[in-house]
Write a protein that holds these residues in place. Structure first.
Motif, mmCIF file in Angstrom:
data_model
loop_
_atom_site.group_PDB
_atom_site.id
_atom_site.type_symbol
_atom_site.label_atom_id
_atom_site.label_comp_id
_atom_site.label_asym_id
_atom_site.label_seq_id
_atom_site.Cartn_x
_atom_site.Cartn_y
_atom_site.Cartn_z
ATOM 1 N N GLY A 48 -17.570 -52.055 129.932
ATOM 2 C CA GLY A 48 -16.117 -51.878 129.836
ATOM 3 C C GLY A 48 -15.391 -52.619 130.946
ATOM 4 N N ARG A 49 -14.099 -52.765 130.791
ATOM 5 C CA ARG A 49 -13.281 -53.401 131.839
ATOM 6 C C ARG A 49 -12.451 -52.312 132.496
ATOM 7 N NH1 ARG A 49 -11.162 -59.131 130.018
ATOM 8 N NH2 ARG A 49 -9.743 -58.509 131.654
ATOM 9 N N VAL A 50 -12.538 -52.250 133.830
ATOM 10 C CA VAL A 50 -11.891 -51.195 134.607
ATOM 11 C C VAL A 50 -10.923 -51.839 135.592
ATOM 12 C CG1 VAL A 50 -12.289 -49.279 136.192
ATOM 13 C CG2 VAL A 50 -13.960 -49.782 134.422
ATOM 14 N N TRP A 51 -9.698 -51.305 135.637
ATOM 15 C CA TRP A 51 -8.708 -51.801 136.581
ATOM 16 C C TRP A 51 -8.789 -50.988 137.864
ATOM 17 C CZ3 TRP A 51 -3.711 -49.459 137.865
ATOM 18 C CH2 TRP A 51 -2.948 -50.251 138.700
ATOM 19 N N ASN A 52 -8.980 -51.661 138.999
ATOM 20 C CA ASN A 52 -9.009 -51.022 140.304
ATOM 21 C C ASN A 52 -7.566 -50.943 140.804
ATOM 22 O OD1 ASN A 52 -9.152 -50.475 143.076
ATOM 23 N ND2 ASN A 52 -11.154 -51.426 143.252
ATOM 24 N N ALA A 53 -7.008 -49.746 140.840
ATOM 25 C CA ALA A 53 -5.603 -49.566 141.227
ATOM 26 C C ALA A 53 -5.365 -49.909 142.696
ATOM 27 C CB ALA A 53 -5.167 -48.131 140.958
ATOM 28 N N TYR A 54 -6.393 -49.849 143.529
ATOM 29 C CA TYR A 54 -6.246 -50.128 144.965
ATOM 30 C C TYR A 54 -6.172 -51.628 145.235
ATOM 31 C CZ TYR A 54 -7.065 -49.904 149.975
ATOM 32 O OH TYR A 54 -6.952 -50.056 151.338
ATOM 33 N N GLY A 56 -6.226 -54.100 142.596
ATOM 34 C CA GLY A 56 -5.641 -54.839 141.490
ATOM 35 C C GLY A 56 -6.658 -55.646 140.698
ATOM 36 N N GLU A 57 -7.922 -55.565 141.066
ATOM 37 C CA GLU A 57 -8.969 -56.311 140.370
ATOM 38 C C GLU A 57 -9.301 -55.663 139.022
ATOM 39 O OE1 GLU A 57 -12.313 -57.781 143.222
ATOM 40 O OE2 GLU A 57 -11.697 -55.762 143.834
ATOM 41 N N ILE A 58 -9.776 -56.480 138.102
ATOM 42 C CA ILE A 58 -10.330 -55.971 136.846
ATOM 43 C C ILE A 58 -11.824 -56.212 136.924
ATOM 44 C CG2 ILE A 58 -10.405 -56.244 134.354
ATOM 45 C CD1 ILE A 58 -7.475 -57.009 134.453
ATOM 46 N N LEU A 59 -12.593 -55.139 136.870
ATOM 47 C CA LEU A 59 -14.033 -55.195 137.039
ATOM 48 C C LEU A 59 -14.745 -54.852 135.741
ATOM 49 C CD1 LEU A 59 -14.082 -53.104 140.334
ATOM 50 C CD2 LEU A 59 -14.123 -55.584 140.159
ATOM 51 N N THR A 60 -15.933 -55.393 135.563
ATOM 52 C CA THR A 60 -16.777 -55.022 134.432
ATOM 53 C C THR A 60 -17.689 -53.910 134.906
ATOM 54 O OG1 THR A 60 -16.716 -57.252 133.562
ATOM 55 C CG2 THR A 60 -18.473 -55.833 132.781
ATOM 56 N N ALA A 61 -17.677 -52.784 134.192
ATOM 57 C CA ALA A 61 -18.473 -51.634 134.612
ATOM 58 C C ALA A 61 -18.778 -50.751 133.412
ATOM 59 C CB ALA A 61 -17.716 -50.828 135.668
ATOM 60 N N ASP A 62 -19.784 -49.899 133.568
ATOM 61 C CA ASP A 62 -20.065 -48.879 132.565
ATOM 62 C C ASP A 62 -19.134 -47.705 132.833
ATOM 63 O OD1 ASP A 62 -22.071 -50.511 131.628
ATOM 64 O OD2 ASP A 62 -23.661 -49.446 132.706
ATOM 65 N N ILE A 63 -18.607 -47.091 131.769
ATOM 66 C CA ILE A 63 -17.658 -45.992 131.896
ATOM 67 C C ILE A 63 -18.286 -44.731 131.305
ATOM 68 C CG2 ILE A 63 -15.348 -45.179 131.306
ATOM 69 C CD1 ILE A 63 -14.656 -48.218 130.918
ATOM 70 N N ALA A 64 -18.420 -43.696 132.132
ATOM 71 C CA ALA A 64 -19.033 -42.441 131.689
ATOM 72 C C ALA A 64 -17.939 -41.441 131.317
ATOM 73 C CB ALA A 64 -19.902 -41.866 132.797
ATOM 74 N N ILE A 65 -18.055 -40.876 130.110
ATOM 75 C CA ILE A 65 -17.124 -39.861 129.626
ATOM 76 C C ILE A 65 -17.849 -38.521 129.610
ATOM 77 C CG2 ILE A 65 -15.611 -39.154 127.737
ATOM 78 C CD1 ILE A 65 -14.844 -41.868 128.906
ATOM 79 N N CYS A 66 -17.214 -37.528 130.183
ATOM 80 C CA CYS A 66 -17.793 -36.186 130.258
ATOM 81 C C CYS A 66 -16.715 -35.205 129.802
ATOM 82 C CB CYS A 66 -18.221 -35.913 131.700
ATOM 83 S SG CYS A 66 -19.100 -34.385 131.922
ATOM 84 N N GLY A 67 -16.925 -34.568 128.647
ATOM 85 C CA GLY A 67 -15.881 -33.708 128.099
ATOM 86 C C GLY A 67 -14.695 -34.547 127.701
ATOM 87 N N ASP A 68 -13.521 -34.220 128.219
ATOM 88 C CA ASP A 68 -12.324 -35.004 127.924
ATOM 89 C C ASP A 68 -11.872 -35.822 129.138
ATOM 90 O OD1 ASP A 68 -11.468 -32.923 129.503
ATOM 91 O OD2 ASP A 68 -9.709 -32.447 128.297
ATOM 92 N N ARG A 69 -12.782 -36.057 130.076
ATOM 93 C CA ARG A 69 -12.457 -36.756 131.328
ATOM 94 C C ARG A 69 -13.361 -37.956 131.547
ATOM 95 N NH1 ARG A 69 -9.758 -32.638 134.614
ATOM 96 N NH2 ARG A 69 -8.904 -31.290 133.004
ATOM 97 N N ILE A 70 -12.899 -38.886 132.354
ATOM 98 C CA ILE A 70 -13.713 -40.004 132.793
ATOM 99 C C ILE A 70 -14.407 -39.577 134.079
ATOM 100 C CG2 ILE A 70 -13.703 -42.370 133.660
ATOM 101 C CD1 ILE A 70 -11.219 -42.839 131.931
ATOM 102 N N ALA A 71 -15.734 -39.706 134.094
ATOM 103 C CA ALA A 71 -16.480 -39.338 135.301
ATOM 104 C C ALA A 71 -16.563 -40.563 136.153
ATOM 105 C CB ALA A 71 -17.853 -38.787 134.936
#
Length: 71
Positions: A48-54, A56-71
């Motif tokens: 997945g592509r993740v935006w680092n709010a600190y 401003g970079e866009i990084l490629t990373a695995d995104i873990a979903i747990c329940g209704d939240r992003i872990a």
């Protein structure tokens, strides 16, 4: 100044508003374990592509979903 509604709490400090979202203890502990890779997520999005709010970079990373939240 503090206001509450359902599962969210809003408060104001020096003219800025903030929000806290309630999270049950069991879910919070599961999120922490999933983020530390000690427990399996409910869903894993690979590459997945993740935006680092600190930075401003866009990084490629695995995104873990747990329940209704992003872990």
């Amino acid at each position: 100044m503090k206001y509450a509604c359902a599962s969210r709490t809003f408060w104001s400090c020096k003219g800025r508003w903030a929000m806290a979202i309630y999270c049950e203890t069991a879910l919070r502990l599961r999120l922490i374990a999933t983020a530390q890779e000690l427990a399996a997520p409910d869903l894993l999005v690979r590459g997945g592509r993740v935006w680092n709010a600190y930075t401003g970079e866009i990084l490629t990373a695995d995104i873990a979903i747990c329940g209704d939240r992003i872990a």
